[in-house]
Design a protein around this motif. Structure first.
Motif, PDB file in Angstrom:
ATOM      1  N   LYS A 325       0.840  -1.070  -0.061  1.00 13.71           N
ATOM      2  CA  LYS A 325       0.014   0.128  -0.118  1.00 13.71           C
ATOM      3  C   LYS A 325       0.764   1.027  -0.104  1.00 13.71           C
ATOM      4  O   LYS A 325       0.570   2.105  -0.780  1.00 13.71           O
ATOM      5  CB  LYS A 325      -0.986  -0.041   1.236  1.00 13.71           C
ATOM      6  CG  LYS A 325      -2.105   0.641   1.244  1.00 13.71           C
ATOM      7  CD  LYS A 325      -3.381   0.006   1.244  1.00 13.71           C
ATOM      8  CE  LYS A 325      -4.414   0.800   0.722  1.00 13.71           C
ATOM      9  NZ  LYS A 325      -5.808   0.044   0.669  1.00 13.71           N
ATOM     10  N   THR A 326       2.051   1.305   0.848  1.00 12.43           N
ATOM     11  CA  THR A 326       2.757   2.506   1.043  1.00 12.43           C
ATOM     12  C   THR A 326       3.655   2.731  -0.300  1.00 12.43           C
ATOM     13  O   THR A 326       4.158   3.674  -0.556  1.00 12.43           O
ATOM     14  CB  THR A 326       3.306   2.284   2.466  1.00 12.43           C
ATOM     15  OG1 THR A 326       4.114   1.159   2.500  1.00 12.43           O
ATOM     16  CG2 THR A 326       2.781   2.757   3.627  1.00 12.43           C
ATOM     17  N   PHE A 327       3.926   1.590  -1.168  1.00 12.42           N
ATOM     18  CA  PHE A 327       4.748   1.533  -2.259  1.00 12.42           C
ATOM     19  C   PHE A 327       4.014   2.173  -3.144  1.00 12.42           C
ATOM     20  O   PHE A 327       4.519   3.225  -3.827  1.00 12.42           O
ATOM     21  CB  PHE A 327       5.010   0.154  -2.530  1.00 12.42           C
ATOM     22  CG  PHE A 327       5.987   0.281  -4.047  1.00 12.42           C
ATOM     23  CD1 PHE A 327       7.179   0.426  -3.911  1.00 12.42           C
ATOM     24  CD2 PHE A 327       5.340  -0.096  -5.002  1.00 12.42           C
ATOM     25  CE1 PHE A 327       8.055   0.181  -5.114  1.00 12.42           C
ATOM     26  CE2 PHE A 327       6.084  -0.130  -6.381  1.00 12.42           C
ATOM     27  CZ  PHE A 327       7.384  -0.004  -6.211  1.00 12.42           C
ATOM     28  N   PHE A 328       2.699   1.872  -3.400  1.00  7.10           N
ATOM     29  CA  PHE A 328       2.115   2.591  -4.405  1.00  7.10           C
ATOM     30  C   PHE A 328       1.503   4.017  -4.023  1.00  7.10           C
ATOM     31  O   PHE A 328       1.089   4.907  -5.036  1.00  7.10           O
ATOM     32  CB  PHE A 328       0.881   1.824  -4.880  1.00  7.10           C
ATOM     33  CG  PHE A 328       1.365   0.540  -5.554  1.00  7.10           C
ATOM     34  CD1 PHE A 328       1.660   0.857  -7.012  1.00  7.10           C
ATOM     35  CD2 PHE A 328       1.253  -0.689  -5.160  1.00  7.10           C
ATOM     36  CE1 PHE A 328       2.062  -0.481  -7.641  1.00  7.10           C
ATOM     37  CE2 PHE A 328       1.580  -1.783  -5.851  1.00  7.10           C
ATOM     38  CZ  PHE A 328       1.999  -1.551  -7.274  1.00  7.10           C
ATOM     39  N   LEU A 329       1.078   4.183  -2.703  1.00  8.87           N
ATOM     40  CA  LEU A 329       0.644   5.448  -1.986  1.00  8.87           C
ATOM     41  C   LEU A 329       1.590   5.970  -0.747  1.00  8.87           C
ATOM     42  O   LEU A 329       1.254   5.783   0.231  1.00  8.87           O
ATOM     43  CB  LEU A 329      -0.761   5.185  -1.407  1.00  8.87           C
ATOM     44  CG  LEU A 329      -1.698   4.754  -2.322  1.00  8.87           C
ATOM     45  CD1 LEU A 329      -3.076   4.444  -1.704  1.00  8.87           C
ATOM     46  CD2 LEU A 329      -2.352   6.013  -3.427  1.00  8.87           C
ATOM     47  N   PRO A 330       2.776   6.441  -1.496  1.00  5.61           N
ATOM     48  CA  PRO A 330       3.883   6.869  -0.462  1.00  5.61           C
ATOM     49  C   PRO A 330       3.338   7.704   0.707  1.00  5.61           C
ATOM     50  O   PRO A 330       3.972   7.513   1.860  1.00  5.61           O
ATOM     51  CB  PRO A 330       4.649   7.322  -1.370  1.00  5.61           C
ATOM     52  CG  PRO A 330       4.495   7.310  -2.725  1.00  5.61           C
ATOM     53  CD  PRO A 330       3.307   6.811  -2.748  1.00  5.61           C
ATOM     54  N   ASN A 331       2.405   8.389   0.789  1.00  2.00           N
ATOM     55  CA  ASN A 331       1.828   9.109   1.814  1.00  2.00           C
ATOM     56  C   ASN A 331       0.562   8.460   2.564  1.00  2.00           C
ATOM     57  O   ASN A 331       0.075   9.115   3.236  1.00  2.00           O
ATOM     58  CB  ASN A 331       1.466  10.597   1.121  1.00  2.00           C
ATOM     59  CG  ASN A 331       2.445  11.202   0.697  1.00  2.00           C
ATOM     60  OD1 ASN A 331       3.536  11.375   1.114  1.00  2.00           O
ATOM     61  ND2 ASN A 331       2.219  11.992  -0.537  1.00  2.00           N
ATOM     62  N   TYR A 332       0.416   7.426   2.207  1.00  2.00           N
ATOM     63  CA  TYR A 332      -0.752   6.486   2.747  1.00  2.00           C
ATOM     64  C   TYR A 332      -0.431   6.361   4.491  1.00  2.00           C
ATOM     65  O   TYR A 332       0.779   5.959   4.711  1.00  2.00           O
ATOM     66  CB  TYR A 332      -0.889   5.117   2.219  1.00  2.00           C
ATOM     67  CG  TYR A 332      -2.001   4.392   2.838  1.00  2.00           C
ATOM     68  CD1 TYR A 332      -3.312   4.445   2.578  1.00  2.00           C
ATOM     69  CD2 TYR A 332      -1.521   3.216   3.587  1.00  2.00           C
ATOM     70  CE1 TYR A 332      -4.171   3.480   3.214  1.00  2.00           C
ATOM     71  CE2 TYR A 332      -2.110   2.308   4.381  1.00  2.00           C
ATOM     72  CZ  TYR A 332      -3.741   2.588   3.879  1.00  2.00           C
ATOM     73  OH  TYR A 332      -4.555   1.738   4.837  1.00  2.00           O
ATOM     74  N   ILE A 333      -1.464   6.968   5.187  1.00  2.00           N
ATOM     75  CA  ILE A 333      -1.349   6.475   6.313  1.00  2.00           C
ATOM     76  C   ILE A 333      -2.383   5.738   7.005  1.00  2.00           C
ATOM     77  O   ILE A 333      -3.708   6.339   6.666  1.00  2.00           O
ATOM     78  CB  ILE A 333      -1.189   7.849   7.528  1.00  2.00           C
ATOM     79  CG1 ILE A 333       0.545   8.446   7.171  1.00  2.00           C
ATOM     80  CG2 ILE A 333      -1.518   7.572   8.931  1.00  2.00           C
ATOM     81  CD1 ILE A 333       0.656   9.494   7.854  1.00  2.00           C
TER      82      ILE A 333
END
Ligand code: SF4
Length: 335
Positions: A325-333
């Motif tokens: 998830k964080t690879f595709f959406l780096p700002n994902y929290i």
């Protein structure tokens, strides 16, 4: 069958720090004995209230996991029993549930913490039995064999009054021969409630109040009548889980599924919580949960080592999911 070498496995596991912790850290066991509660506090992480099931984790199941943990070098000899409201066992389950578990666990020299909202002190039909049981369990064991934790904050109904009545009853009780330990916890914004509680106790006939410091730990105690020791503790704000999600002041945790550590930074421990619905969850109050069942398909408790292995696998899967998830959406929290 193909097998990884140990050194390859170690290198591979470096990519999964959370599951490494789950596998290797010493752990506490928490038993959320029931989800039912007399109250419905707005900050309740468990969303407990009178509409929840009155089911309890059977006494035999708690004992089974305590015995299993004692065979495991990773168990750090600490058990917490909480809810919902634990003392509702006197109304809905078995009047011997609480004293039987206290005796069983403390007889094995395990440190035990019982968490209660104290509402029972207002209930004529329960008050006498509960006080008598807690006092005789204390008298039959070494000093401080178990701790009673009470909440003191603006969210719990009658918190100040319930805490006061409970402490007064224990401090003035002539049958209590042993020193007892109470932990009173609240939030930073409610610290004045603790001061009010002490003042009320100090102004009560027949109660003396003094302070002391344990110089080895730096822990501050308030002591009533020389044998009731109180440790206060305060945390910044409620966790934003369960019903507390609706509170503006509740603090969301980033990646709450990995928020499962307890203890001090020097001695981290893993929190492993068994609940009355049949789940074992990492963390006491985590939002998104890493959970596996403790029951097998025949409703019997599964072996503890199987549960621990499944928790490691589940944590690894969760780490992979979050990495993708964080690879595709780096700002994902995740909250
Ligand atoms: S916070 Fe405690 S007392 Fe309040 S509803 Fe939840 S379990 Fe009950």
């Amino acid at each position: 069958m193909f097998k990884f070498s140990k050194s390859f496995e170690r290198k591979f596991n470096k990519f999964f720090p959370a599951s490494e912790l789950v596998q290797n850290l010493p752990y506490f066991m928490i038993f959320k004995a029931t989800h039912w509660c007399w109250y419905n506090c707005p900050h309740c992480c468990e969303s407990s209230d009178k509409n929840r099931s009155k089911t309890f984790i059977p006494e035999s199941v708690v004992k089974y996991y305590v015995d299993s943990a004692l065979q495991d070098t990773k168990f750090c000899n600490n058990v917490i029993i909480t809810g919902g409201e634990l003392m509702s066992a006197y109304e809905h389950h078995d009047i011997n549930y609480v004293p039987n578990l206290i005796n069983y666990i403390t007889d094995k020299n395990i440190l035990l913490d019982l968490k209660t909202n104290g509402a029972w002190i207002e209930k004529q039909n329960l008050q006498k039995n509960i006080l008598q049981d807690l006092i005789s369990c204390s008298n039959n064991h070494r000093p401080f064999a178990y701790q009673i934790s009470l909440s003191l904050d603006k969210y719990h109904p009658n918190a100040l009054e319930n805490n006061y009545k409970i402490l007064k009853e224990f401090a003035q009780n002539k049958e209590l021969k042993q020193s007892m330990l109470f932990h009173i916890s609240g939030f930073d914004s409610d610290k004045d409630m603790y001061e009010k509680l002490l003042l009320k106790l100090k102004n009560t006939y027949n109660i003396s109040l003094e302070k002391t410091v344990d110089f080895t730990s730096g822990q501050l105690f308030d002591i009533l009548n020389k044998n009731i020791f109180i440790i206060p503790s305060f945390s910044p704000a409620p966790f934003a889980n369960g019903r507390a999600k609706n509170l503006s002041e509740a603090k969301p945790t980033d990646f709450p599924q990995f928020n499962f550590l307890g203890g001090s930074p020097e001695s981290l421990t893993l929190l492993m919580a068994f609940d009355a619905a049949g789940n074992v969850t990492l963390g006491e109050n985590s939002g998104r949960k890493i959970t596996v069942p403790w029951r097998d398909k025949n409703n019997n408790p599964r072996p503890l080592d199987e549960i621990r292995k499944d928790l490691v696998i589940k944590t690894k899967l969760e780490e992979i999911r979050v990495k993708i998830k964080t690879f595709f959406l780096p700002n994902y929290i995740e909250r």
